[in-house]
Write a protein that holds these residues in place. Structure first.
Motif, PDB file in Angstrom:
ATOM      1  N   UNK A  14       2.371  -1.391 -11.649  1.00 15.55           N
ATOM      2  CA  UNK A  14       2.431  -2.626 -10.858  1.00 15.55           C
ATOM      3  C   UNK A  14       1.022  -3.139 -10.572  1.00 15.55           C
ATOM      4  N   UNK A  15       0.890  -4.455 -10.497  1.00 17.30           N
ATOM      5  CA  UNK A  15      -0.362  -5.077 -10.075  1.00 17.30           C
ATOM      6  C   UNK A  15      -0.087  -5.893  -8.811  1.00 17.30           C
ATOM      7  N   UNK A  16      -1.141  -6.139  -8.057  1.00 18.67           N
ATOM      8  CA  UNK A  16      -1.026  -6.872  -6.806  1.00 18.67           C
ATOM      9  C   UNK A  16      -1.608  -8.272  -6.954  1.00 18.67           C
TER      10      UNK A  16
ATOM     11  N   UNK B 132      -0.988  -0.783  -0.089  1.00 17.43           N
ATOM     12  CA  UNK B 132      -0.562  -2.154  -0.333  1.00 17.43           C
ATOM     13  C   UNK B 132      -0.840  -2.962   0.930  1.00 17.43           C
ATOM     14  N   UNK B 133      -1.544  -4.086   0.803  1.00 20.02           N
ATOM     15  CA  UNK B 133      -1.731  -4.980   1.932  1.00 20.02           C
ATOM     16  C   UNK B 133      -0.412  -5.626   2.317  1.00 20.02           C
ATOM     17  N   UNK B 134      -0.232  -5.892   3.596  1.00 26.70           N
ATOM     18  CA  UNK B 134       1.051  -6.414   4.058  1.00 26.70           C
ATOM     19  C   UNK B 134       1.350  -7.803   3.505  1.00 26.70           C
ATOM     20  N   UNK B 135       0.335  -8.505   3.011  1.00 24.67           N
ATOM     21  CA  UNK B 135       0.560  -9.820   2.425  1.00 24.67           C
ATOM     22  C   UNK B 135       0.502  -9.792   0.896  1.00 24.67           C
ATOM     23  N   UNK B 136       0.362  -8.605   0.324  1.00 29.52           N
ATOM     24  CA  UNK B 136       0.272  -8.502  -1.132  1.00 29.52           C
ATOM     25  C   UNK B 136       1.611  -8.826  -1.792  1.00 29.52           C
ATOM     26  N   UNK B 137       1.525  -9.465  -2.946  1.00 28.08           N
ATOM     27  CA  UNK B 137       2.695  -9.788  -3.771  1.00 28.08           C
ATOM     28  C   UNK B 137       2.689  -8.799  -4.930  1.00 28.08           C
ATOM     29  N   UNK B 138       3.791  -8.101  -5.157  1.00 20.53           N
ATOM     30  CA  UNK B 138       3.846  -7.009  -6.144  1.00 20.53           C
ATOM     31  C   UNK B 138       4.459  -7.510  -7.442  1.00 20.53           C
ATOM     32  N   UNK B 139       3.732  -7.333  -8.549  1.00 22.10           N
ATOM     33  CA  UNK B 139       4.244  -7.671  -9.879  1.00 22.10           C
ATOM     34  C   UNK B 139       4.477  -6.384 -10.660  1.00 22.10           C
ATOM     35  N   UNK B 140       5.686  -6.194 -11.157  1.00 25.07           N
ATOM     36  CA  UNK B 140       6.048  -4.996 -11.916  1.00 25.07           C
ATOM     37  C   UNK B 140       5.987  -5.283 -13.412  1.00 25.07           C
ATOM     38  N   UNK B 141       5.222  -4.473 -14.133  1.00 25.68           N
ATOM     39  CA  UNK B 141       5.092  -4.598 -15.585  1.00 25.68           C
ATOM     40  C   UNK B 141       6.038  -3.584 -16.216  1.00 25.68           C
TER      41      UNK B 141
END
Length: 242
Positions: free
Chosen positions: A87-89, A104-113
């Motif tokens: 995953x990337x943030x 993980x920052x509480x405002x981070x958006x998680x992208x799953x590869x």
């Protein structure tokens, strides 16, 4: 009229009682043990996620480590957790600087590869070092984090950063940590060809949406405040840190 008993006069009606014995009005009660503090309510931590090659936005919560995180993402998108390579943030790109690690920052958006095409590459080890830096996702997959410029691997156009190493000479390495894979590659004899079976992250349809600025994915380029982060642990609960 009320009479005092042998032990003193009786308390006025409705006065305070201590162990069944009346107290004078206004007499402070002896201090007792401090009441336990109410446990601090844990905030409900909800994160937004997408599949890096494109998907609707999902919401996940209630995970304490990477394996649980992958399971939550897989549940949202109705895939197997073993489909997720890493995953990337805050970016859908294969950017190793934005790789999800232990927090993980509480405002981070998680992208799953997720898993894309499988490819096999024959490599001849003409030098001791192949020019690879390998990491793993903490859930069984080792993948290429960096490729040294001018190295053996760099000269192979079919090998890319983000490719997961699935097997070496048909020997599966799924479940191995990155240092174990690095040792296997380091111990391969020189001048003897070997085969790498790689799995590349699934790609969008040539990033059709990237032709215009409006095609940017939600969360792309957004800078997190960094005030609070969720630290994931291999054992025990996740910890919220400032």
């Amino acid at each position: 009229m009320q009479r005092a008993g042998r032990h003193g006069r009786q308390p006025p009606e409705g006065g305070p009682m201590e162990n069944g014995v009346g107290q004078e009005p206004g007499t402070p009660e002896p201090p007792g043990p401090a009441a336990p503090r109410a446990p601090r309510s844990r905030p409900r931590l909800v994160f937004h996620t997408q599949l890096a090659h494109g998907s609707p936005t999902g919401r996940i919560e209630g995970f304490t480590n990477v394996k649980e995180l992958y399971a939550k993402i897989a549940e949202v998108f109705d895939i197997s957790p073993t489909e997720i390579l890493f995953c990337t943030l805050n970016t859908h790109k294969v950017d190793m600087q934005k790789l999800l690690g232990g927090q993980i920052g509480l405002e981070d958006f998680i992208f799953a590869h997720v898993r894309g095409e499988t490819k096999e590459v024959e490599v001849t080890k003409t030098e001791d070092a192949l020019g690879l830096t390998i990491t793993d996702n903490g859930a069984g997959y080792a993948f290429i984090k960096r490729i040294k410029e001018g190295s053996i691997i760099n000269r192979l156009q079919t090998v890319s950063v983000g490719d997961s190493i699935e097997a070496i000479n048909d020997h599966t390495i799924v479940g191995c940590r990155h240092y174990e894979v690095a040792r296997m590659l380091r111990e391969l004899p020189r001048a003897q060809p070997f085969t790498l079976r790689l799995v590349q992250p699934k790609k969008a349809f040539d990033m059709i949406g990237q032709r215009t600025r409006a095609g940017k994915s939600p969360g792309e380029g957004r800078v997190a405040s960094g005030k609070e982060t969720l630290r994931l642990r291999t054992q025990g609960p996740a910890v919220l840190e400032e």
